[in-house]
Design an enzyme around this catalytic site. Structure first.
Site, PDB file in Angstrom:
ATOM      1  N   THR A   1       0.863  -1.187   0.000  1.00  0.00           N
ATOM      2  CA  THR A   1       0.000   0.000   0.000  1.00  0.00           C
ATOM      3  C   THR A   1       0.898   1.234   0.000  1.00  0.00           C
ATOM      4  O   THR A   1       1.648   1.456   0.950  1.00  0.00           O
ATOM      5  CB  THR A   1      -0.894  -0.008   1.251  1.00  0.00           C
ATOM      6  OG1 THR A   1      -1.660  -1.220   1.235  1.00  0.00           O
ATOM      7  CG2 THR A   1      -1.826   1.188   1.276  1.00  0.00           C
TER       8      THR A   1
ATOM      9  N   ARG B   1      -8.002  -9.559   3.822  1.00  0.00           N
ATOM     10  CA  ARG B   1      -8.082  -9.333   5.269  1.00  0.00           C
ATOM     11  C   ARG B   1      -7.323 -10.431   5.970  1.00  0.00           C
ATOM     12  O   ARG B   1      -7.513 -11.616   5.642  1.00  0.00           O
ATOM     13  CB  ARG B   1      -9.542  -9.427   5.751  1.00  0.00           C
ATOM     14  CG  ARG B   1     -10.461  -8.346   5.291  1.00  0.00           C
ATOM     15  CD  ARG B   1     -11.906  -8.774   5.516  1.00  0.00           C
ATOM     16  NE  ARG B   1     -12.185 -10.023   4.794  1.00  0.00           N
ATOM     17  CZ  ARG B   1     -13.279 -10.763   4.955  1.00  0.00           C
ATOM     18  NH1 ARG B   1     -14.194 -10.426   5.836  1.00  0.00           N
ATOM     19  NH2 ARG B   1     -13.460 -11.862   4.251  1.00  0.00           N
TER      20      ARG B   1
ATOM     21  N   HIS C   1     -19.885  -2.801  13.390  1.00  0.00           N
ATOM     22  CA  HIS C   1     -19.852  -3.389  14.733  1.00  0.00           C
ATOM     23  C   HIS C   1     -19.118  -2.427  15.657  1.00  0.00           C
ATOM     24  O   HIS C   1     -17.919  -2.194  15.496  1.00  0.00           O
ATOM     25  CB  HIS C   1     -19.156  -4.749  14.717  1.00  0.00           C
ATOM     26  CG  HIS C   1     -19.870  -5.731  13.834  1.00  0.00           C
ATOM     27  ND1 HIS C   1     -21.061  -6.313  14.204  1.00  0.00           N
ATOM     28  CD2 HIS C   1     -19.592  -6.189  12.601  1.00  0.00           C
ATOM     29  CE1 HIS C   1     -21.484  -7.096  13.227  1.00  0.00           C
ATOM     30  NE2 HIS C   1     -20.608  -7.036  12.239  1.00  0.00           N
TER      31      HIS C   1
ATOM     32  N   CYS D   1      -3.137  -2.087   8.977  1.00  0.00           N
ATOM     33  CA  CYS D   1      -3.511  -1.280   7.805  1.00  0.00           C
ATOM     34  C   CYS D   1      -4.260   0.008   8.148  1.00  0.00           C
ATOM     35  O   CYS D   1      -3.763   1.090   7.851  1.00  0.00           O
ATOM     36  CB  CYS D   1      -4.347  -2.116   6.842  1.00  0.00           C
ATOM     37  SG  CYS D   1      -3.370  -3.427   6.083  1.00  0.00           S
TER      38      CYS D   1
HETATM   39  N1  LIG Z   1      -1.418  -7.217   6.319  1.00  0.00           N
HETATM   40  C1  LIG Z   1      -2.512  -6.955   5.629  1.00  0.00           C
HETATM   41  O1  LIG Z   1      -3.616  -7.394   5.972  1.00  0.00           O
HETATM   42  C2  LIG Z   1      -2.433  -6.131   4.367  1.00  0.00           C
HETATM   43  C3  LIG Z   1      -3.544  -6.075   3.505  1.00  0.00           C
HETATM   44  C4  LIG Z   1      -3.445  -5.318   2.347  1.00  0.00           C
HETATM   45  C5  LIG Z   1      -2.287  -4.607   2.062  1.00  0.00           C
HETATM   46  N2  LIG Z   1      -1.230  -4.657   2.926  1.00  0.00           N
HETATM   47  C6  LIG Z   1      -0.014  -3.916   2.579  1.00  0.00           C
HETATM   48  O2  LIG Z   1       0.945  -4.865   2.090  1.00  0.00           O
HETATM   49  C7  LIG Z   1       2.261  -4.456   2.470  1.00  0.00           C
HETATM   50  C8  LIG Z   1       2.953  -5.571   3.239  1.00  0.00           C
HETATM   51  O3  LIG Z   1       2.237  -5.785   4.447  1.00  0.00           O
HETATM   52  P1  LIG Z   1       2.488  -7.062   5.347  1.00  0.00           P
HETATM   53  O4  LIG Z   1       1.459  -7.037   6.403  1.00  0.00           O
HETATM   54  O5  LIG Z   1       2.618  -8.273   4.478  1.00  0.00           O
HETATM   55  O6  LIG Z   1       3.923  -6.699   5.969  1.00  0.00           O
HETATM   56  P2  LIG Z   1       4.953  -7.651   6.737  1.00  0.00           P
HETATM   57  O7  LIG Z   1       5.727  -6.767   7.618  1.00  0.00           O
HETATM   58  O8  LIG Z   1       4.218  -8.834   7.289  1.00  0.00           O
HETATM   59  O9  LIG Z   1       5.900  -8.205   5.565  1.00  0.00           O
HETATM   60  C9  LIG Z   1       6.821  -7.453   4.862  1.00  0.00           C
HETATM   61  C10 LIG Z   1       8.033  -8.331   4.581  1.00  0.00           C
HETATM   62  O10 LIG Z   1       8.900  -7.661   3.679  1.00  0.00           O
HETATM   63  C11 LIG Z   1      10.242  -8.007   4.012  1.00  0.00           C
HETATM   64  N3  LIG Z   1      11.153  -7.058   3.358  1.00  0.00           N
HETATM   65  C12 LIG Z   1      11.389  -5.760   3.658  1.00  0.00           C
HETATM   66  N4  LIG Z   1      12.266  -5.226   2.778  1.00  0.00           N
HETATM   67  C13 LIG Z   1      12.582  -6.195   1.901  1.00  0.00           C
HETATM   68  C14 LIG Z   1      13.429  -6.246   0.735  1.00  0.00           C
HETATM   69  N5  LIG Z   1      14.112  -5.186   0.306  1.00  0.00           N
HETATM   70  N6  LIG Z   1      13.527  -7.425   0.078  1.00  0.00           N
HETATM   71  C15 LIG Z   1      12.818  -8.509   0.492  1.00  0.00           C
HETATM   72  N7  LIG Z   1      12.016  -8.507   1.560  1.00  0.00           N
HETATM   73  C16 LIG Z   1      11.886  -7.369   2.251  1.00  0.00           C
HETATM   74  C17 LIG Z   1      10.240  -7.998   5.511  1.00  0.00           C
HETATM   75  O11 LIG Z   1      11.323  -8.723   6.055  1.00  0.00           O
HETATM   76  C18 LIG Z   1       8.877  -8.642   5.825  1.00  0.00           C
HETATM   77  O12 LIG Z   1       8.989 -10.058   5.977  1.00  0.00           O
HETATM   78  C19 LIG Z   1       2.091  -3.162   3.272  1.00  0.00           C
HETATM   79  O13 LIG Z   1       2.244  -2.070   2.400  1.00  0.00           O
HETATM   80  C20 LIG Z   1       0.658  -3.245   3.739  1.00  0.00           C
HETATM   81  O14 LIG Z   1       0.091  -1.981   3.974  1.00  0.00           O
HETATM   82  C21 LIG Z   1      -1.277  -5.411   4.066  1.00  0.00           C
END
Ligand SMILES: NC(=O)c1ccc[n+]([C@@H]2O[C@H](COP(=O)([O-])OP(=O)(O)OC[C@H]3O[C@@H](n4cnc5c(N)ncnc54)[C@H](O)[C@@H]3O)[C@@H](O)[C@H]2O)c1
Length: 434
Positions: free
Chosen positions: A122, A154, A254, A263
């Site tokens: 995001t 989600r 809710h 997020c």
């Molecule tokens: N978690 C959710 O429910 C969700 C839903 C929709 C969108 N998003 C978006 O998706 C993105 C990721 O979220 P997440 O929850 O998966 O994060 P997270 O922290 O669980 O995972 C991110 C991963 O990226 C790795 N990383 C960082 N820099 C790196 C690089 N240069 N090379 C390789 N790996 C690298 C980290 O070690 C980590 O394991 C965010 O922008 C978030 O806003 C998350």
């Protein structure tokens, strides 16, 4: 298609496993060596229902692998997805894009032949332009297109959401990139998930607009809950009464302790900051952020009131720490602020959560972690339910009453019925019910 996923967290791992399950050949890359080692041992570093089986199946069938080495998987990939974190930047509330930009630099050094670079993280509007600029500057000879493809899954229902999305948003005007993205998502749009192609900037805005709208809906019903408490009305019936109107819809109505998670808090804040910087402030989103911030500590005050005005020296049992059920994610969980406020008031907190106690230990000080709900409740002066895990919906209430020192229950998720609890002799309070 050959797909490389940069970042193997909640989004990268789920997306990678689902793409592999569609039949693509996927490599998930992460800089966190312990995460990759765990995955290569067959362990899943996060709790997400169904993910273990899906990963194991696709690894076994040779379509999914994990590595810390980005070079090989990027060379020869049709598409490289960037799914790294974009947390709140310390100090100013903007999204921290350093991981995205670093990934872009690392990737462009290795691409070989036309490659689609897909931002799944995001990211604020305009980030795709900046990723493209960085990549062109680093390697003017490289052949690539930068596409926005925000993720809407989600946590807790991630696989179902990824495989049966309401829509797939793809921001690109590049015809070659469009063809690759269509091929990658073909299994889904054959199942009638609409593929929405837009300009890249529009796609980036869609993601923030969606999250801000949902956060607004939650905040709206939370404020209605406060009004209901003040006037002797019932917010659950209000939610039902308005939610049955198709123009409104019943989801995200809710009332509870305020939104948390990885997020909504960071995305509303980042959107607010971007809009302010661009001279186009979003007043509604600004209010949502402020109202939600205050709400968490207000929930602790609700507990203090239920305990007769003070929790000093009292033992408070907390059931549920994760920001919502079916995840171990503790990022911005309301429990963190509520527990801190109770401790500020002099309480000793004993807590139990089915999945998030390991990450919670790193974030909470002076909390005793219990082995199960009933040992958590034993001898407590009050029980506070913060996360609505199914395991807490049907507690043995006689046992709860016997275990508690005083029969005080504060249900911040409205999972019990007021009349029933009062009939059983509890001093029961919840959110938005008189
Ligand atoms: N978690 C959710 O429910 C969700 C839903 C929709 C969108 N998003 C978006 O998706 C993105 C990721 O979220 P997440 O929850 O998966 O994060 P997270 O922290 O669980 O995972 C991110 C991963 O990226 C790795 N990383 C960082 N820099 C790196 C690089 N240069 N090379 C390789 N790996 C690298 C980290 O070690 C980590 O394991 C965010 O922008 C978030 O806003 C998350």
């Amino acid at each position: 298609m050959r797909v490389t996923m940069i970042g193997s967290g909640y989004v990268g791992l789920v997306s990678g496993a689902c793409f592999a399950d569609f039949g693509h050949v996927v490599t998930c890359v992460d800089t966190d060596a312990s995460k990759i080692e765990a995955l290569n041992r067959g362990e899943i570093p996060i709790f997400e229902p169904g993910l273990g089986d899906l990963v194991a199946k696709n690894v076994r069938e040779g379509r999914l692998s994990f590595t810390t080495e980005l070079a090989g998987p990027v060379r020869g990939a049709d598409a490289v997805f960037i799914a790294v974190g974009t947390p709140t930047r310390r100090g100013d509330g903007h999204a921290d894009l350093s991981y995205v930009y670093q990934a872009a630099r690392d990737v462009v050094a290795e691409i070989d032949g036309f490659t689609v670079i897909v931002t799944k993280s995001t990211v604020p509007v305009g980030t795709g332009d900046e990723v493209e600029r960085i990549m062109r500057e680093t390697r003017p000879d490289a052949d690539f297109a930068v596409v926005s493809n925000p993720e809407f899954l989600r946590e807790g229902a991630a696989i179902g959401d990824f495989k049966r999305p309401d829509r797939i948003v793809i921001g690109t005007e590049d015809e070659r990139a469009r063809a690759v993205m269509e091929e990658i998502y073909r299994p889904l749009y054959l199942n009638a998930a609409p593929l929405l192609f837009t300009q890249r900037r529009t796609s980036e805005v869609i993601k923030y607009a969606a999250n801000a709208y949902l956060a607004t809906k939650i905040t709206f019903i939370n404020e209605m809950a406060d009004l209901c408490e003040a006037v002797g009305a019932n917010v659950q019936e209000v939610a039902r009464g308005i939610g049955l109107d198709n123009r409104i819809g019943s989801k995200f109505l809710h009332a509870g302790p305020g939104f948390g998670g990885s997020c909504f808090p960071k995305d509303t804040l980042a959107l607010m900051k971007t809009a302010q910087d661009l001279g186009s402030p979003l007043r509604i989103v600004e209010t949502v952020v402020a109202v939600n911030d205050q709400r968490k500590r207000a929930m602790a005050r609700k507990v203090i009131t239920a305990c007769g005005g003070s929790v000093r020296g009292k033992r408070i049992a907390v059931l549920g720490l994760a920001f919502k059920p079916n995840t171990d994610d503790m990022r911005e969980a309301p429990s963190l602020a509520i527990i801190a406020a109770l401790q500020d008031g002099g309480a000793h907190v004993v807590a139990f959560d089915p999945e998030s106690m390991a990450p919670a230990r790193a974030l909470l000080n002076d909390v005793t972690f219990a082995a199960d709900p009933y040992s958590c409740i034993e001898g407590a002066d009050a029980l506070v339910i913060i996360t609505e895990w199914d395991a807490f919906r049907a507690l043995d209430l006689d046992r709860v009453k016997l275990g508690l020192r005083a029969p005080v229950v504060v249900d911040l998720r409205n999972i019990y019925r007021s009349e029933d609890m009062r009939r059983r002799g509890f001093s029961y309070s919840n959110v938005g019910n008189a």
